[in-house]
Design a protein around this motif. Structure first.
Motif, PDB file in Angstrom:
ATOM      1  N   GLU B 145       0.825  -1.223   0.000  1.00 25.54           N
ATOM      2  CA  GLU B 145       0.000   0.000   0.000  1.00 25.54           C
ATOM      3  C   GLU B 145       0.856   1.269   0.000  1.00 25.54           C
ATOM      4  N   ASP B 211      -7.294  -5.881 -11.158  1.00 28.35           N
ATOM      5  CA  ASP B 211      -7.494  -5.019  -9.991  1.00 28.35           C
ATOM      6  C   ASP B 211      -6.194  -4.318  -9.598  1.00 28.35           C
ATOM      7  N   GLU B 215      -5.400  -0.097  -9.716  1.00 37.14           N
ATOM      8  CA  GLU B 215      -4.959   0.773  -8.631  1.00 37.14           C
ATOM      9  C   GLU B 215      -3.573   1.370  -8.903  1.00 37.14           C
ATOM     10  N   GLU B 218      -3.988   4.170 -11.460  1.00 37.98           N
ATOM     11  CA  GLU B 218      -4.671   5.320 -10.858  1.00 37.98           C
ATOM     12  C   GLU B 218      -3.746   6.124  -9.961  1.00 37.98           C
ATOM     13  N   ARG B 219      -2.969   5.409  -9.178  1.00 40.76           N
ATOM     14  CA  ARG B 219      -2.191   6.087  -8.140  1.00 40.76           C
ATOM     15  C   ARG B 219      -0.819   6.546  -8.595  1.00 40.76           C
TER      16      ARG B 219
END
Lengths: 287, 287
Positions: B145, B211, B215, B218-219
């Motif tokens: 993360e 998935d 992410e 996007e990030r």
């Protein structure tokens, strides 16, 4: 022409670059077809190199040395450019950094040796340490004198331990053609930046470089890591010669596509089962 | 088509690869001329990259990621192959070695960042550490993360400190076309060796990878280091898209041939003087 046989420096033979003809181009008949021949040789190179990459057993080290303006950069672009960039790396060697100079002369070179399956191209190399180092007396004679043996031993290590084929090209241009090429750069706005004071200053040492090359080629052209003297006054001949010698060396490796590491029959069954399931799944969704 | 505008992941936008069409190819009109268009784009790429190498102020990092069989290797061969191997290096990243794994995840990547004037192509990259690491739970969620921010900060370092342009390509193939390509390999003796058990096992995680890509894109799609989603079901479109996006980025650099570092007039005088002396010397010898 068998470029390999014609241009190899036979191990143990005398070398006299002063008596070498940099304008040699066989019968010259190839000039008209040079572009097509080079395209064909590059395609062959690319195919063989990709096979070597798959085979993953051999590796290839190409050393490019030569007189200024003979065409080391040109060979990278026009010949090496035929290979797949994946699995082929060009490494230039400039003046050693402080950290590099604090090690033995082969230390910075060794880390760029090709891995199995790979091609490494050295644009200048460890031979600078018996060429420029000798001509400009960067180290005493006793230091560069012992390097020939050290080089042979190190190249043997690559060959014995990692199956590396080593091809060393000495690109030879005449003093007149060199001057003509420098003059061309003077008038080409895209290439003026390439001119350095060193170009002209090094010309004073042309003769010393010939001596240094003579001895380097004599003492380090071995059966396992031969030198080739490439006549470079004609760029088309230079490119054809290097491309063909490299291709011949790759062909001599007797490359094989490796055996599959998986049980193909089992994979086929899994494949058909996957197709079946996905089709069924797809149908279900549509229902 | 303006490939850059069409395929860029606008910073801050949502990404849903499930709704992306991997078979997209514009109007498809380009297919008939695809070979010629690609040849032209490659020639342009080569010219621009050689100019960047001369300019020696910018550098370019190309990241290739994507679903298995989408064509990372194909892009290296068919697109990157248009560049001069001198100044362009392809680096693959496989499972980290013990020494690499004992460092932060960017440690092994950083040493392959492009120097000024150079192009580095990453075949797989630091993004594996938020893709495979996430899908296969190689590290806990809290570890992967926090990596998005760490990646953005590291990429910013390259850009701010060394003038590096970063282009990141996510190669997307449909699950059906992927299976078709695996099947092709099964029947091609030259490519059977490329098949691994992992190919099929990874298919079970196709959805998880989508998935993870959503992410990641996007990030980490930023103005300075944007992602592009490349539809790869048609190889000709994939190659054209990547080649054109890279060429457009190089053109935006406003590259200049550097100014000569020497006084050209003085060099000209020295040149003419050298010509004179050598001619005189030559005559003397013949006398």
């Amino acid at each position: 022409m068998n470029y390999t046989k014609k241009l190899i420096v036979a191990p143990g033979s005398k070398v006299r670059l002063r008596e070498f003809d940099p304008a040699f181009h066989g019968k010259g008949a190839a000039e008209q077809n040079a572009d097509e021949e080079l395209a064909a040789a590059k395609a062959r190179l690319g195919e063989l190199q990709r096979k070597m990459y798959g085979d993953n057993q051999h590796s290839l080290l190409i050393v490019l040395q030569g007189l200024d303006a003979a065409g080391k950069d040109g060979v990278c672009w026009h010949v090496i450019g035929g290979m797949d960039p994946q699995g082929c790396k060009v490494q230039g060697f400039k003046v050693p950094t402080a950290a590099e100079a604090a090690h033995d002369f082969l230390w910075r070179i060794h880390q760029h040796a090709p891995a199995k399956g790979e091609v490494a191209v050295f644009n200048r190399s460890h031979y600078e340490d018996v060429l420029v180092a000798r001509v400009h007396k960067l180290v005493p004679r006793k230091v560069w004198e012992r390097r020939y043996d050290l080089i042979n031993e190190w190249e043997r290590l690559l060959q014995v331990e990692n199956g590396t084929t080593i091809l060393k090209f000495c690109l030879v241009v005449s003093k007149e053609e060199q001057l003509r090429r420098f003059a061309e750069r003077l008038d080409d706005p895209h290439r003026q930046w390439k001119i350095s004071d060193a170009d002209y200053k090094e010309r004073e040492f042309f003769s010393d470089y010939l001596d240094a090359f003579d001895e380097a080629l004599e003492r380090t052209s071995t059966a396992q890591a031969p030198w080739f003297t490439i006549p470079c006054d004609h760029k088309w001949f230079r490119n054809l010669a290097v491309a063909n010698i490299v291709a011949e060396a790759l062909e001599a490796m007797d490359l094989q596509y490796p055996k599959p590491t998986v049980n193909l029959e089992q994979v086929r069954r899994e494949y058909h089962s996957a197709v079946g399931e996905e089709k069924a799944g797809g149908k279900r969704k549509k229902d």
